[in-house]
Design a protein around this motif. Structure first.
Motif, mmCIF file in Angstrom:
data_model
loop_
_atom_site.group_PDB
_atom_site.id
_atom_site.type_symbol
_atom_site.label_atom_id
_atom_site.label_comp_id
_atom_site.label_asym_id
_atom_site.label_seq_id
_atom_site.Cartn_x
_atom_site.Cartn_y
_atom_site.Cartn_z
ATOM 1 N N THR A 12 -6.241 -0.175 5.398
ATOM 2 C CA THR A 12 -6.893 -1.025 4.403
ATOM 3 C C THR A 12 -8.381 -1.064 4.704
ATOM 4 O O THR A 12 -8.795 -1.364 5.822
ATOM 5 C CB THR A 12 -6.320 -2.452 4.422
ATOM 6 N N SER A 33 -6.211 -0.655 -0.122
ATOM 7 C CA SER A 33 -5.298 0.070 0.758
ATOM 8 C C SER A 33 -5.188 1.530 0.344
ATOM 9 O O SER A 33 -5.219 1.864 -0.849
ATOM 10 C CB SER A 33 -3.913 -0.574 0.724
ATOM 11 N N SER A 56 -10.540 -4.378 1.555
ATOM 12 C CA SER A 56 -9.491 -4.991 0.720
ATOM 13 C C SER A 56 -8.769 -3.988 -0.177
ATOM 14 O O SER A 56 -7.995 -4.379 -1.048
ATOM 15 C CB SER A 56 -10.080 -6.111 -0.162
#
Length: 230
Positions: free
Chosen positions: A101, A106, A104
């Protein structure tokens, strides 16, 4: 930059000549999973693009992401676009060979993305950072199909000074960000011994020529070849 005992790839131009011919998949040779890693600004994206253009029998591995689809992008072509819940479900199910990640968002690589293409006889190309390469190497140790196919290459400029000059020419980062990237690059370059090949970058054409030599040599290994029937 490198210790005296460094195994550095250096191939004389007379050993390999590129021809404008279509390269076909050889049914007598097992497919490869080519992993190319480099510090930021090291040239791995350009090398991967050149390699895909030169080898029609090679395809890139498509990664997954939770970020939004951008104009011009296509799901299943540029990325597999998942919502956060779907991505997390796949993480919990152990479907990713590697995931992370960043800011924020992934990103991950499905194990099935690699194995399905390899089992179809396709050579697969991976463009990953040093941390991702380490994870994939570790996972491949427990998977015979991945272990047999995996070939890792670390691409790096001949010096940090050359890398700094490349980063400045990109004009994409502030001076303090360039210094930060150089600090990270120093640590990444120290990991070169964990790769199968060390390719010290020269010109785009020369990097491609050497990379094509690596591909042909690895495909011709006895462990990956099957003799023709007489």
């Amino acid at each position: 930059m490198f210790p005296p005992n460094a195994v550095v790839l250096f191939l004389h131009s007379s050993l390999f000549i590129l021809h404008s011919v279509q390269i076909m998949t050889d049914p007598n040779k097992s497919p490869l999973l080519i992993l190319i890693s480099a510090p930021s600004g090291g040239g791995k994206t350009t090398l991967c693009q050149q390699l895909l253009a030169a080898r029609p029998d090679m395809t890139r591995a498509i990664t997954c992401t939770t970020r939004a689809l951008r104009p011009g992008e296509k799901d299943g072509v540029d990325y597999y676009f998942f919502g956060p819940p779907e991505f997390e479900r796949r993480v919990q199910a152990g479907e990713f060979i590697e995931h992370a990640t960043v800011f924020s968002r992934s990103y991950g690589l499905l194990r099935s993305e690699l194995l399905d293409k390899l089992r179809c006889g396709r050579n697969v190309l991976l463009n990953v950072d040093v941390q991702g390469a380490a994870t994939i190497r570790d996972r491949a140790l427990a998977d015979p199909d991945l272990k047999r196919a995996l070939v890792t290459v670390f691409l790096t400029p001949p010096s940090l000074a050359v890398l700094e000059e490349r980063l400045k020419k990109r004009a994409a980062d502030a001076p303090e960000e360039i210094l930060k990237r150089l600090g990270i690059a120093r640590k990444e370059i120290a990991q070169w011994e964990n790769f199968d090949y060390l390719l010290i970058s020269s010109t785009i054409q020369e990097d491609l020529r050497r990379m094509l030599v690596i591909v042909e040599a690895e495909k011709s290994r006895v462990a990956r070849s099957h003799p023709p029937e007489f």
